[in-house]
Design an enzyme around this catalytic site. Structure first.
Site, PDB file in Angstrom:
ATOM      1  N   ARG A 240      -5.107  -7.104  -3.129  1.00  0.00           N
ATOM      2  CA  ARG A 240      -4.968  -8.375  -2.471  1.00  0.00           C
ATOM      3  C   ARG A 240      -5.334  -9.549  -3.818  1.00  0.00           C
ATOM      4  NH1 ARG A 240      -2.950  -6.721   1.212  1.00  0.00           N
ATOM      5  NH2 ARG A 240      -3.398  -6.989   3.221  1.00  0.00           N
ATOM      6  N   GLU A 269      -0.704 -16.877  -2.781  1.00  0.00           N
ATOM      7  CA  GLU A 269       0.891 -16.349  -2.702  1.00  0.00           C
ATOM      8  C   GLU A 269       1.533 -17.301  -1.831  1.00  0.00           C
ATOM      9  OE1 GLU A 269       0.987 -12.374  -1.027  1.00  0.00           O
ATOM     10  OE2 GLU A 269      -0.219 -11.342  -2.865  1.00  0.00           O
ATOM     11  N   HIS A 288       4.682  -9.101  -3.857  1.00  0.00           N
ATOM     12  CA  HIS A 288       3.872  -8.405  -2.716  1.00  0.00           C
ATOM     13  C   HIS A 288       5.029  -7.552  -1.900  1.00  0.00           C
ATOM     14  CE1 HIS A 288       0.136  -8.593  -0.014  1.00  0.00           C
ATOM     15  NE2 HIS A 288       0.630  -7.446   0.056  1.00  0.00           N
TER      16      HIS A 288
HETATM   17  C1  GLV Z   1       0.030  -4.804   2.389  1.00  0.00           C
HETATM   18  O1  GLV Z   1      -0.531  -5.647   1.610  1.00  0.00           O
HETATM   19  C2  GLV Z   1      -0.807  -4.171   3.549  1.00  0.00           C
HETATM   20  O2  GLV Z   1      -2.002  -4.568   3.525  1.00  0.00           O
HETATM   21  O3  GLV Z   1      -0.211  -3.452   4.109  1.00  0.00           O
END
Ligand code: GLV
Length: 326
Positions: A240, A269, A288
């Site tokens: 994250r 983001e 991401h």
């Molecule tokens: C992606 O970031 C997830 O947490 O699956």
């Protein structure tokens, strides 16, 4: 499952929808490829028994106050920092997640970003598009090699272990790790060594972040941390963006405190196109996409559905964050 209404908050892979329909659920799927506005999310959730959601949905105290009737929240993701789990638990709502489905996809993303940063790949790709490939240059565009370097894993869970295996297998990297509790089984398998955070910072040539986001990990990679890292270090984050401080990271790269970075997650983001990190030679950024493979996303949708189906069938969920409410 007669009469149980499931709200899917995004356009999810068909595998999950199919399982739910076959099990007899009444499924409503939001049909736009962007997150629902919070008011719409609350309005819609009020008309449903189950929420099939993901990390862009804000399932906070306010939402839960309005939607305390929900039987179950089933999250399509391994991370669940968008959900106030303590409040869901207080209300007796189980929260499902999909931890086993995206391990390889995300470890591949971390490994790819490491390689891309170490050889300036994204930057050099862009330079071709900009018409700057003129001739072979013996002393330009130089990256650094990873063979026999030391990898520091921050958060040695499923994905961290897979990243470590890739780095050990490909480059014979020595593995250090820092996590909540030492993991003797992983030490045996990887020859990994548990170290304190300080040691991880000052001995690793590569630091790869695989922790979950919580109060103890938020912002830990800040100026003080980057100051302790090696000048040849590459920082990789596929967990994250809030685990690192982006201003401090930019400054650490600019001043040569660290060598490079590979990011699949940013803070905030989406990252804006004029972000200085995007024009740095030794930085590779992705939007991401850690779990974005056909295989992983299909499995995640299926698990998200299975958590719901099993909850109603047996009051059991294969993957639950707060099992105490079951
Ligand atoms: C992606 O970031 C997830 O947490 O699956």
């Amino acid at each position: 499952m007669q009469n149980k209404k499931v709200l899917l908050t995004r356009i999810f892979p068909e595998s999950g929808i199919k399982s739910l329909k076959e099990a007899g659920f009444d499924v409503t799927a939001w049909d736009k490829d962007r997150p629902m506005k919070q008011d719409d999310l609350i309005d819609q959730a009020k008309k449903h028994d189950v929420l099939f959601c993901t990390l862009t949905d804000q399932i906070d105290k306010e939402f839960l106050k309005e939607c305390s009737h929900l039987d179950i929240i089933s999250q399509f993701a391994v991370g669940y920092d968008n959900i106030d789990v303590a409040e869901a638990t207080r209300l007796g709502i189980p929260v499902g997640f999909t931890p086993d489905d995206l391990t390889d996809a995300t470890a591949d993303t971390a490994f790819g970003l490491l390689l891309a940063a170490s050889r300036k790949m994204f930057y050099l790709h862009k330079s071709i598009i900009e018409g700057k490939w003129e001739y072979f240059r013996p002393n330009a565009n130089l990256g650094i090699e990873l063979k026999n370097q030391t990898l520091g894993i921050f958060g040695l869970g499923r994905i961290g272990i897979e990243m470590a295996k890739r780095c050990k297998g490909a480059y014979n990297m020595k593995i250090l790790y820092h996590t909540r509790k030492p993991k003797p089984e992983a030490e045996k398998e990887l020859g990994a060594k548990y170290v304190d955070f300080e040691t991880l910072l000052n001995q690793s040539d590569v630091i790869s972040v695989h922790c979950s986001l919580n109060d103890s990990t938020r912002g830990v990679f800040n100026k003080a941390a980057f100051d302790k890292m090696k000048p040849n270090a590459i920082f990789v984050n596929t967990s994250r963006g809030q685990v690192h401080n982006e201003t401090d990271l930019t400054e650490a790269l600019n001043s040569g405190k660290i060598w490079g970075a590979g990011l699949d997650v940013t803070n905030p983001e989406p990252m804006q196109p004029d972000n200085p990190l995007l024009s740095m030679e030794n930085v590779a950024v992705l939007p991401h996409i850690g779990s974005a493979t056909v295989e992983a996303r299909n499995k995640m949708a299926k698990t998200t559905a299975t958590n719901i189906i099993e909850f109603y069938k047996n009051k059991k969920m294969p993957y639950v964050v707060n099992p105490e409410v079951l």
